[in-house]
Design a protein around this motif. Structure first.
Motif, mmCIF file in Angstrom:
data_model
loop_
_atom_site.group_PDB
_atom_site.id
_atom_site.type_symbol
_atom_site.label_atom_id
_atom_site.label_comp_id
_atom_site.label_asym_id
_atom_site.label_seq_id
_atom_site.Cartn_x
_atom_site.Cartn_y
_atom_site.Cartn_z
ATOM 1 N N TYR A 96 0.838 -1.203 0.000
ATOM 2 C CA TYR A 96 0.000 0.000 0.000
ATOM 3 C C TYR A 96 0.874 1.255 0.000
ATOM 4 O O TYR A 96 0.591 2.238 -0.700
ATOM 5 N N ALA A 97 1.933 1.205 0.784
ATOM 6 C CA ALA A 97 2.820 2.357 0.883
ATOM 7 C C ALA A 97 3.499 2.648 -0.446
ATOM 8 O O ALA A 97 3.639 3.821 -0.833
ATOM 9 N N THR A 98 3.943 1.603 -1.139
ATOM 10 C CA THR A 98 4.620 1.830 -2.414
ATOM 11 C C THR A 98 3.657 2.382 -3.464
ATOM 12 O O THR A 98 4.061 3.175 -4.317
ATOM 13 N N ILE A 99 2.390 1.983 -3.377
ATOM 14 C CA ILE A 99 1.383 2.562 -4.285
ATOM 15 C C ILE A 99 1.211 4.049 -3.969
ATOM 16 O O ILE A 99 1.162 4.896 -4.872
ATOM 17 N N ALA A 100 1.133 4.351 -2.657
ATOM 18 C CA ALA A 100 0.990 5.755 -2.252
ATOM 19 C C ALA A 100 2.204 6.570 -2.673
ATOM 20 O O ALA A 100 2.075 7.716 -3.118
ATOM 21 N N LEU A 101 3.400 5.989 -2.542
ATOM 22 C CA LEU A 101 4.621 6.691 -2.950
ATOM 23 C C LEU A 101 4.653 6.911 -4.457
ATOM 24 O O LEU A 101 5.075 7.974 -4.939
ATOM 25 N N ALA A 102 4.199 5.891 -5.205
ATOM 26 C CA ALA A 102 4.161 6.035 -6.666
ATOM 27 C C ALA A 102 3.180 7.133 -7.061
ATOM 28 O O ALA A 102 3.462 7.953 -7.954
ATOM 29 N N ASN A 103 2.016 7.177 -6.395
ATOM 30 C CA ASN A 103 1.036 8.230 -6.670
ATOM 31 C C ASN A 103 1.612 9.604 -6.339
ATOM 32 O O ASN A 103 1.392 10.582 -7.071
ATOM 33 N N ALA A 104 2.333 9.653 -5.222
ATOM 34 C CA ALA A 104 2.948 10.924 -4.838
ATOM 35 C C ALA A 104 3.957 11.369 -5.891
ATOM 36 O O ALA A 104 4.081 12.565 -6.197
ATOM 37 N N GLY A 105 4.689 10.410 -6.469
ATOM 38 C CA GLY A 105 5.644 10.736 -7.528
ATOM 39 C C GLY A 105 4.953 11.272 -8.768
ATOM 40 O O GLY A 105 5.440 12.226 -9.406
ATOM 41 N N VAL A 106 3.828 10.674 -9.113
ATOM 42 C CA VAL A 106 3.061 11.142 -10.281
ATOM 43 C C VAL A 106 2.593 12.572 -10.060
ATOM 44 O O VAL A 106 2.709 13.436 -10.952
ATOM 45 N N VAL A 107 2.044 12.832 -8.863
ATOM 46 C CA VAL A 107 1.551 14.176 -8.548
ATOM 47 C C VAL A 107 2.710 15.179 -8.581
ATOM 48 O O VAL A 107 2.572 16.295 -9.099
ATOM 49 N N TYR A 108 3.848 14.789 -8.041
ATOM 50 C CA TYR A 108 5.017 15.667 -8.020
ATOM 51 C C TYR A 108 5.449 16.023 -9.446
ATOM 52 O O TYR A 108 5.728 17.201 -9.750
ATOM 53 N N ASN A 109 5.498 15.021 -10.324
ATOM 54 C CA ASN A 109 5.896 15.268 -11.716
ATOM 55 C C ASN A 109 4.888 16.152 -12.434
ATOM 56 O O ASN A 109 5.265 17.010 -13.245
ATOM 57 N N LEU A 110 3.601 15.942 -12.152
ATOM 58 C CA LEU A 110 2.577 16.784 -12.777
ATOM 59 C C LEU A 110 2.733 18.238 -12.340
ATOM 60 O O LEU A 110 2.596 19.170 -13.156
ATOM 61 N N LYS A 111 3.004 18.410 -11.055
ATOM 62 C CA LYS A 111 3.208 19.774 -10.549
ATOM 63 C C LYS A 111 4.415 20.442 -11.211
ATOM 64 O O LYS A 111 4.386 21.627 -11.537
ATOM 65 N N LYS A 112 5.473 19.673 -11.431
ATOM 66 C CA LYS A 112 6.668 20.204 -12.099
ATOM 67 C C LYS A 112 6.340 20.619 -13.521
ATOM 68 O O LYS A 112 6.760 21.686 -13.996
ATOM 69 N N GLN A 113 5.569 19.764 -14.240
ATOM 70 C CA GLN A 113 5.210 20.075 -15.619
ATOM 71 C C GLN A 113 4.344 21.322 -15.690
ATOM 72 O O GLN A 113 4.522 22.181 -16.576
ATOM 73 N N LEU A 114 3.402 21.430 -14.759
ATOM 74 C CA LEU A 114 2.527 22.600 -14.749
ATOM 75 C C LEU A 114 3.325 23.862 -14.458
ATOM 76 O O LEU A 114 3.079 24.928 -15.047
ATOM 77 N N ALA A 115 4.270 23.704 -13.514
ATOM 78 C CA ALA A 115 5.084 24.874 -13.165
ATOM 79 C C ALA A 115 5.965 25.287 -14.334
ATOM 80 O O ALA A 115 6.179 26.488 -14.581
ATOM 81 N N ALA A 116 6.466 24.315 -15.108
ATOM 82 C CA ALA A 116 7.349 24.615 -16.239
ATOM 83 C C ALA A 116 6.586 25.275 -17.382
ATOM 84 O O ALA A 116 7.133 26.096 -18.128
ATOM 85 N N SER A 117 5.311 24.882 -17.519
ATOM 86 C CA SER A 117 4.520 25.434 -18.638
ATOM 87 C C SER A 117 3.857 26.736 -18.288
ATOM 88 O O SER A 117 3.241 27.386 -19.141
ATOM 89 N N ALA A 118 3.908 27.104 -17.036
ATOM 90 C CA ALA A 118 3.223 28.337 -16.599
ATOM 91 C C ALA A 118 3.981 29.577 -17.091
ATOM 92 O O ALA A 118 5.187 29.574 -17.258
#
Length: 325
Positions: A303-325
């Motif tokens: 469960y923890a590794t799934i949560a960590l993977a989800n957190a990684g996805v969210v982190y990458n999305l935030k980076k992409q949004l910040a880069a395109s802003a």
């Protein structure tokens, strides 16, 4: 019975005692003889008797008072009274006070005595089996209840892990909630560094923060290092197990990381790659861990590794949004 029945004979008539001993030993029973209640009571307390044969009329303490003392010490003991007195009053009184049977002497047929003794011993064996079955049922019900509690805790902990996309928060909640549920003493997560050669402590509970913040372990060394290499969960029921002494010493040279009596350690796998290890020690309320606890920890690590993977996805999305802003 698995062993010869141990029978205590209480009779102030030496002639009667000799006859009874001869009859009983001929059937393979172990026999001890006393001439009075005063002699019988300390002997009864010192040995594990299966059955008592006693005369009705004893010098000193009465047969009935002796029975009461026996039952206080061993409530399940069966007492067979042998007497030449066939008074209905005495027979009824004896049975009311808990005597298993009342045999009128002299014996015309020895088989009468054998049959009464065997029935008493069979009854005791049935009671032992019943007690064993009840004990097993209680144990299994307890284990089932523990499993249900672990499932509830697993759901609660997994919900807590999925409620955040912060990697530090996920790891902190995992260690703290698992340690709390198991009532263990210590827990920590070691993550591989960028070089992939060293495990470093990222979060811990039950440890000195100054010590754990500086802690690192070479990959392949110690309990956690072994789990990181093998990728397999590990349970050490006894921390003194000679097969793990060197690993424990490597991981905990100062004796502050791993608590007795036992240890659980599971890999953390993120995106099919071992990222670190979760290690819990100290047992459940001081008692050794067992395989159900290892399965519980393994499930939560997933469960923890799934949560960590989800957190990684969210982190990458935030980076992409910040880069395109």
């Amino acid at each position: 019975m698995a062993r010869p029945a141990n029978i205590l004979v209480v009779d102030d008539s030496r002639a009667n005692s000799s006859i009874l001993v001869e009859i009983l030993e001929a059937q393979g029973y172990l026999v001890s003889v006393t001439a009075s209640a005063e002699e019988a009571i300390p002997l009864f307390s010192a040995q594990d008797f299966d059955l008592v044969l006693t005369g009705l009329m004893l010098s000193g303490m009465s047969c009935f008072n002796m029975m009461k003392v026996f039952r206080r010490h061993k409530p399940e003991i069966d007492v067979i009274i042998l007497s030449s007195n066939d008074s209905g009053f005495n027979i009824i009184k004896a049975l009311r006070l808990g005597a298993y049977d009342y045999i009128v002497m002299p014996l015309d047929d020895e088989s009468v005595l054998y049959n009464v003794i065997e029935k008493a011993l069979e009854k005791q064996e049935l009671l032992r089996k019943k007690a064993h079955l009840l004990s097993e049922l209680t144990r299994k019900n307890s284990a089932l209840q523990e499993t249900l509690e672990m499932m509830k805790s697993a759901n609660r902990i997994s919900a807590a892990l999925m409620s955040t996309f912060s990697v530090p928060d996920i790891m902190k909640k995992l260690v703290e909630l698992v340690t709390e549920h198991l009532q263990a003493r210590r827990g920590y997560i070691l993550l591989l560094d960028k070089s992939g050669t060293t495990l470093q402590a990222k979060v811990a509970t039950g440890l000195d923060p100054l010590y754990s913040q500086q802690y690192s372990l070479p990959l392949g060394k110690g309990i956690s290092g072994r789990v990181a290499v093998d990728g397999k969960p590990l349970i050490i029921c006894d921390i003194t197990d000679e097969g793990f002494v060197d690993d424990i010493r490597e991981e905990d040279p100062d004796g502050v990381m791993l608590a007795a009596p036992s240890i659980l350690s599971v890999p953390l796998v993120v995106q099919d790659r071992i990222a670190g290890v979760l290690t819990i020690s100290g047992g459940v309320r001081g008692e050794p861990f067992h395989n159900d606890h290892l399965e519980f920890l393994t499930m939560l690590s997933r469960y923890a590794t799934i949560a960590l993977a989800n957190a990684g996805v969210v982190y990458n999305l935030k980076k992409q949004l910040a880069a395109s802003a």
